[in-house]
Design an enzyme around this catalytic site. Sequence first.
Site, PDB file in Angstrom:
ATOM      1  N   GLU A   1       0.804  -1.226   0.000  1.00  0.00           N
ATOM      2  CA  GLU A   1       0.000   0.000   0.000  1.00  0.00           C
ATOM      3  C   GLU A   1       0.843   1.284   0.000  1.00  0.00           C
ATOM      4  O   GLU A   1       0.793   2.089   0.960  1.00  0.00           O
ATOM      5  CB  GLU A   1      -0.959  -0.005   1.191  1.00  0.00           C
TER       6      GLU A   1
ATOM      7  N   ASN B   1      -5.500  -5.094  -2.094  1.00  0.00           N
ATOM      8  CA  ASN B   1      -6.113  -5.057  -0.759  1.00  0.00           C
ATOM      9  C   ASN B   1      -7.449  -4.343  -0.902  1.00  0.00           C
ATOM     10  O   ASN B   1      -7.480  -3.211  -1.396  1.00  0.00           O
ATOM     11  CB  ASN B   1      -5.224  -4.296   0.224  1.00  0.00           C
TER      12      ASN B   1
HETATM   13  O1  AZF Z   1      -6.691  -1.405   8.044  1.00  0.00           O
HETATM   14  C1  AZF Z   1      -6.578  -2.796   7.941  1.00  0.00           C
HETATM   15  C2  AZF Z   1      -5.297  -3.138   7.193  1.00  0.00           C
HETATM   16  N1  AZF Z   1      -5.271  -2.430   5.917  1.00  0.00           N
HETATM   17  N2  AZF Z   1      -4.150  -2.684   5.113  1.00  0.00           N
HETATM   18  C3  AZF Z   1      -2.848  -2.550   5.812  1.00  0.00           C
HETATM   19  C4  AZF Z   1      -2.855  -3.258   7.156  1.00  0.00           C
HETATM   20  O2  AZF Z   1      -1.619  -3.054   7.815  1.00  0.00           O
HETATM   21  C5  AZF Z   1      -4.035  -2.795   7.981  1.00  0.00           C
HETATM   22  O3  AZF Z   1      -4.037  -3.398   9.260  1.00  0.00           O
END
Ligand code: AZF
Length: 470
Positions: free
Chosen positions: A188, A316
């Site tokens: 991300e 994601n």
């Molecule tokens: O917010 C939930 C998840 N989202 N994507 C990255 C992860 O590190 C988070 O915990």
Amino acid sequence: MPDHQDLGHRDLQNQPDHDHGALSRGDFPPEFTWGVATSSYQIEGATSEGGRGPSIWDTFSATPGRVVDGDNGDVAVEHYRRYQQDADLMAGLGVDAYRFSVAWPRIQPTGSGPVNQAGVDFYSRLVDALLERGITPWATLYHWDLPQPLEDLGGWPSRDTAYRFAEYAAHVADALGDRVKHFITLNEPWCSAFLGYGSGRHAPGRSDGAAALAAAHHLMLGHGLAVQALRERVPDAQVGITLNLYPVTGAHDGHGVDDAVRRIDGLSNRWFLDPVLRGAYPKDVVEDVAHISDLAFVADADLETINAPLDFLGVNYYTRHVVAPGAFPGTGLVEFTDRGLPTTAMGWEVDADGLFDILTRVTRDYGDLPLVMTENGAAFDDEVGADGTVHDPRRIDFLAGHLAAAARAVRAGVPLRGYFAWSLMDNFEWAEGYAKRFGIVHVDFDTQERTVKDSGRWYAAFLAGDRTQY
Ligand SMILES: OC[C@H]1NNC[C@@H](O)[C@@H]1O
């Protein structure tokens, strides 16, 4: 090396909006990968053990007011010492694979220079523990824990950090590449750049739009350089990147809403999809951000480097963005709204159709690169009952509904190859601290006791081949 042709627009078969009914893993290709996911800072703890250096999240969470309840990852859920127990949990769930992240500050405590052997040894032990249990390791190289000394030298807005990241990737490849054959370079980058340097909601907590755009670029440049390092050292590896992607929908069909959708889709999705998969920034968004940055940090060969051929794209998915033009149409201001759907403990609307929409959109617009759901899950306020069980029916409904949407996407022609539930266990949810529980396994943060929730039992039954209703 992958040779995916960009098929441009594909006519993916239309599917009914809702096909409620029975679902099983048999609704997915036989070679489909089923797993669970976590990340280093969120679960390991032991932040001062084993030679680990400080990360920006150690600094950020120690800064008053940055994290709910002043929580931090110093202890987390003690995965650093409990990894064998946690590997047993995963084996009990019956997962094929485990997506974890390697903490850069464990491998290179200052972010550069020689490796810290104790850090390498920890991940080597973890990988062996997984392989001994028949679980395939998927390693994310960067899940937000940048070594603090690199932030002190400029962080991701500095081009040098991209080169340090490639050197770090090479060290991880050398250490684990004999046993790890699935690598995700970044998790991300939108969050690392825009929450870390734009809004300041995440580490390092800076609020500077130009720095955020530079950070996004150097994260993607680091990705491209890391792909080269991985390919050179682990030629049989499957390599990808994970992007958090959102379908974006107008709150109404009035004046200005289409531009609001275009803007947010551009900044949330295309600002990363286009460089990584097409080798160019989206021109409309370049114009949108021109008042913030002239992108002078982009060097000639950068986009070619960023557009490194991949074996898969990690997606994601958590929720959809619903937007409307802001109070002053034409100024580019956009307001985020909702559609009155049920929400999770994060306030995110539960919208399984959004998973279908984003998967089919990526395949339609970016070609037939294999996709892997590297995260999908929900936070709800779970409690252990007097009988020691954790009933979380809403999380079961969430998972079942999203898996049904994923199956629909597969039937529509999306080359989906895997699904990782977020998360294996309750953990440190960044600025929300430990207040938000995403696990399919409950953790008592005082005793560290793990309790498989009903959703974990449901996932295990699903993986064992049971049919489920949704
Ligand atoms: O917010 C939930 C998840 N989202 N994507 C990255 C992860 O590190 C988070 O915990």
